[in-house]
Design an enzyme around this catalytic site. Structure first.
Site, short mmCIF file in Angstrom:
data_model
loop_
_atom_site.label_atom_id
_atom_site.label_comp_id
_atom_site.label_asym_id
_atom_site.label_seq_id
_atom_site.Cartn_x
_atom_site.Cartn_y
_atom_site.Cartn_z
N GLU A 140 -4.57 -6.40 2.77
CA GLU A 140 -3.61 -7.41 3.18
C GLU A 140 -3.45 -8.70 2.80
OE1 GLU A 140 -3.45 -3.47 5.45
OE2 GLU A 140 -4.88 -4.88 5.23
N HIS A 142 -1.07 -0.27 16.81
CA HIS A 142 -0.16 0.12 15.72
C HIS A 142 0.99 -0.18 16.32
CE1 HIS A 142 -3.63 2.04 13.40
NE2 HIS A 142 -2.85 2.20 12.49
N GLU A 197 0.74 -1.21 -0.16
CA GLU A 197 -0.10 0.05 -0.12
C GLU A 197 0.83 1.36 -0.23
OE1 GLU A 197 -2.09 -0.76 3.62
OE2 GLU A 197 -2.87 -2.68 2.65
#
Length: 673
Positions: free
Chosen positions: A406, A476, A374
């Site tokens: 993904e 994250h 991406e």
């Protein structure tokens, strides 16, 4: 229903011959299960024989196929020898996968059946990757991906269809709609009238046909294959063929519409096609009887061959996890793994620049290398500029920006790698790998083993971990190395500095197995001396960063920053510290760690991930077992507490292992006499 004569006498009879071979093989397997000679979960193909028998008749022998666990009709039609198929059913060494895959994982690359997956819908992204490789290599080959109507509602299929349409890949997605997704009817699970109608939403062609009628299948499949071969992209082809029995062998049928089931059995394609051949005078009764006798004899021979074949040798148990059995944890490894030493001039560059340089070198050296992920193309060049400039230099064919998908990214990398390419797939943040864990853990990791070593998946996955840099929070910031390490078949790399990041990434790209390089954002903008040009660091070779004799500190990735800081503090207190940077977790340089601990008698293992169930626990248990009685203190480990990663910076600072915590735990170990 069209006339079979439209196909021509020879083709119509050939399709029937294949249908009979499929049905005879299918029935023989069910007989073996009923008799107790075979024991496994089996998914019959009755009612769907005409679909692959017709579609595969339109393919070239070197075209490719991917299918799902209801596989017998697809693999027979693709030309795999029945002896190999039946031997795999019996778990024999002469089977398609040496008895290591079984009926849900049949693989026969010699006949073009590249993957059979037991995971619903998971083959679609891999099929897209196979088609991508053929398109990039200009071979003209097409890929056919078969799945059921239930799989049409799986996210992986959506991602694969969209990616294939965006890239106009030469792939035909064949939904063999038998009107039941396991035990749920099509009407109950799908609001749309058809699967094929969804094609418009992807900007691709969609066709529906009668999956019991070779003439109907032939008409739409021929157009789809021509479309793919001519560069006009994929087709979603829906072949409707009612199921003739339960979901699996022995399953009840109470959930099925009994009137519709009775009608489907009465008009089963094997019966109806046979009668049509007679009615249209394309074959005589004697000719058809001979075809049927020939199929029975062939299956008899295959079954006898399977029964007489030997079971796989016990030495096969750990073969085919990796290309080299020496790469498995704790295995005996070569004393001098292959290494390409640097020869270029040193420059002080960042970790991120070193990663970028490694990919540029790989792209320049090897035309089979390409990148996908991406936002990796210019001007973005990735969220931390890891790929900046590469698409401008090498073009969008080799530096491929993808949709946010993904599963499709990893699946496409898997498929392409199986056809001679060396994909480097970027999963933007390590946490997002969980979205693609089926492709990573069930396919990239297992395909070599499940195929009995007949296929390889030389992919590299790059993934950023954003932990301990401030305010990224719970979704994250994770490092998933222990997840990956717990899955046989994956190699895990965690560099701590720019020199290693470049050399390890180049080694990963050249490696014959799937590699995951975890790149810490905390390291990304640090500077180190890095040579120009190409060099590699062998996977499975730890680095002794500092020699000492009182205690060994072991870590990897950004944990090394805290270890070095702690070592300074411990040194000031008069302690001699040995530091080992593992660099790779699998393969593991256990010998280096063991030798160090034998020298110092004490060890503290530091890792950024949660301490409970973390990789440190595995290494600690092994050392404690092997060196019991030789240690001066218990094996220590230090990871993060058992909680989610917090947002508030003061809580985050308390969450991750740090130098003061290392000093505290190391001091406690040094206190043992």
């Amino acid at each position: 229903m069209g006339k079979l004569a439209e196909l021509g006498c020879e083709k119509a009879v050939a399709i029937y011959r294949m249908m009979v071979r499929i049905a005879e093989c299918d029935q023989r397997i069910q007989q073996g299960l009923a008799a107790g000679d075979l024991q496994f979960q089996y998914y019959p193909a009755g009612g769907q024989e005409a679909i692959p028998a017709t579609i595969m008749s339109l393919l070239n022998p070197d075209d490719l196929a991917v299918t799902t666990y209801r596989v017998i009709h697809d693999i027979v039609a693709k030309g795999t020898p029945l002896r190999e198929i039946m031997a795999e059913m019996y778990g024999k060494a002469t089977g398609t996968c040496k008895g290591k895959g079984g009926p849900m994982h049949l693989t026969a690359p010699d006949s073009g059946l590249m993957v059979t997956t037991g995971i619903v819908g998971a083959g679609a992204p891999i099929a897209a990757g196979l088609a991508l490789a053929e398109a990039m290599q200009g071979t003209g080959r097409v890929t056919v991906c078969s799945f059921g109507d239930g799989a049409a509602n799986i996210g992986a299929v959506h991602e694969a269809l969209n990616l294939s349409a965006v890239w106009k890949l030469p792939v035909i997605f064949v939904c063999q709609n038998n009107l039941y997704a396991e035990y749920t009817s099509f009407a109950e699970s799908t609001a749309s009238d058809s699967i094929a109608s969804r094609a418009a939403g992807y900007g691709m062609a969609g066709e529906q046909c009668d999956g019991t009628d070779p003439a109907s299948i032939h008409a739409v499949a021929r157009k789809a294959i021509e479309r793919a071969r001519s560069g006009h992209g994929p087709t979603l082809l829906e072949c409707v063929a009612p199921r003739l029995q339960g979901h699996a062998f022995g399953s009840d049928i109470a959930h099925m519409d009994q009137a519709a089931l009775a009608q489907a059995k009465a008009t089963a394609p094997l019966k109806s096609v046979r009668q049509r051949l007679l009615d249209e005078r394309l074959a005589t009764e004697a000719e058809l009887a001979a075809i049927e006798a020939e199929a029975r004899a062939e299956v008899d021979d295959a079954q006898q061959f399977a029964v007489a074949s030997a079971a796989p040798d016990l030495s096969e148990l750990q073969q085919d996890v990796f290309a080299d059995i020496g790469d498995t944890p704790y295995a005996a490894r070569p004393s001098s793994p292959d290494e390409i030493s640097p020869s270029g001039a040193l420059r002080r560059i960042t970790f991120g620049m070193a990663v970028n340089e490694a990919m540029a070198i790989a792209l320049d050296r090897d035309p089979s290398v390409f990148l996908l992920g991406e936002d990796i193309h210019d001007p973005a060049g990735g969220i931390v500029k890891a790929t900046v400039g590469l698409s401008s230099r090498f073009g969008l064919d080799r530096v491929r920006p993808t949709p946010i998908s993904e599963q499709a990214i990893v699946g496409a990398a898997i498929g392409a790698s199986m056809r001679g390419m060396k994909p480097v797939a970027e999963i933007m943040v390590n946490d997002f790998a969980m979205v693609a864990m089926d492709q990573i853990a069930n396919h990239a990791a297992k395909l070599r083993y499940m195929s009995g070593g007949r296929t390889a998946v030389p992919i590299t996955i790059r993934s950023l971990t954003a932990g301990n840099v401030g305010s990224f929070g719970a979704q994250h910031s994770q490092m998933l190395e222990s997840w990956f390490a717990h899955t046989p078949g994956l190699k895990i790399v965690a560099p701590s500095n720019a020199y290693d990041a470049k050399g390890l990434l180049l080694a990963c790209i050249d490696d014959p197995d799937p590699c995951i390089q975890i790149e810490a954002m905390r390291c990304f903008f640090s500077h180190d001396d890095v040579p120009e040009g190409h060099y590699t660091i062998p996977l499975g070779k730890a680095a002794i960063r500092q020699e000492g004799h009182d205690i060994t500190l072991v870590s990897y990735s950004w944990g090394m920053q805290e270890v070095h800081a702690a070592s300074t503090l411990l040194g000031e207190a008069g302690h001699s510290v040995e530091i080992i940077d593992l660099r790779t977790i699998v393969p593991l340089d256990y010998a280096a760690v063991r030798a160090s601990v034998l020298k110092t008698g004490r060890i503290l293992i530091v890792h950024p991930a949660t301490e409970f169930g973390g990789f440190g626990a595995e290494l600690a248990a092994k050392l404690q077992h092997d060196l019991f009685g030789k240690l001066k203190a218990p094996v220590g480990r230090y990871g993060a507490p058992y909680t989610c990663i917090p947002f508030a910076q003061n809580l985050e600072a308390a969450y991750f292992p740090n130098a003061s915590g290392i000093v505290e735990r190391a001091t406690a170990l040094l206190g043992y006499i």
